[in-house]
Enzyme design. Sequence first.
Site, PDB file in Angstrom:
ATOM      1  N   ASP A   8       1.181   6.775 -10.581  1.00 60.35           N
ATOM      2  CA  ASP A   8       1.450   5.058 -10.459  1.00 60.35           C
ATOM      3  C   ASP A   8       0.763   4.359 -11.572  1.00 60.35           C
ATOM      4  OD1 ASP A   8       2.321   5.867  -7.991  1.00 60.35           O
ATOM      5  OD2 ASP A   8       0.767   5.026  -6.570  1.00 60.35           O
ATOM      6  N   ASP A 130      10.103   2.860   2.667  1.00 60.66           N
ATOM      7  CA  ASP A 130       8.584   2.671   2.826  1.00 60.66           C
ATOM      8  C   ASP A 130       8.393   1.991   4.140  1.00 60.66           C
ATOM      9  OD1 ASP A 130       8.201   3.579  -0.004  1.00 60.66           O
ATOM     10  OD2 ASP A 130       8.667   1.582  -0.454  1.00 60.66           O
TER      11      ASP A 130
END
Length: 241
Positions: A8, A130
């Site tokens: 990330d 998500d």
Amino acid sequence: MIVLPAIDMKDGRCVRLRKGDFDTVHQVAAGALETARRFADAGAKWVHMVDLDGARDGVRKNFPQIFEVITQSGLQVELGGGIKSVPDLITVVEAGAARAVVGSAAVTHPEVVDYAIAQWGADRVAVGIDCLNGKVRTAGWEADSGLDFLDFARQMEERGVRTLIFTDIAADGMLSGPSYGQLAALQEAVGCQIVASGGVTTLDDVKRLRDMGLYGAIIGKAYYAGTLDLAEAVKEAGAQC
């Protein structure tokens, strides 16, 4: 099952969050390319990358580092974060990403998903689901779409999507184990390839996900925290393609 270790990116750094909370951001590794090469040395064939700045505000400040991984790591890059429009999608695919992950835009602008499938085929795109408390979140996980995650998955399958990346936000970065119940429900609801993300912590988690018949598992904090040996995870998962 393929194993996708994760990188990330925020402000040019390799970071992790807890439960998607940007206030918990902390650096976990040095450079992205160096980290990706370690993944390759452990036997990984894929890397899952997220441009957190892109996801939150659409600014691609991490693209130089991401492009280095695409062109120099030898790994296939699955890239998400900030793909909000067709031009964003074209930028990611033409940069060489093996698979583009469309998240919020799949909710707000599903024509972006349609374009990707029509232009490059279903293998080059995945939709990120998500999920928090059964509802799909958008805008870098900060907004509640109100959509039930299973209903949304069915809608995406009807549009021709073959690969879904399911993230349980409550488990992400918490080393608490994957959300097996929700993953099983997703398997029942659709025939898509499912990638588990969030909470993968131990080798037993990898084995259980493999035995469930999932397509892939993303390994994030467990790698950086040392609770899971990537080489062992790759070996247990089986052939990487």
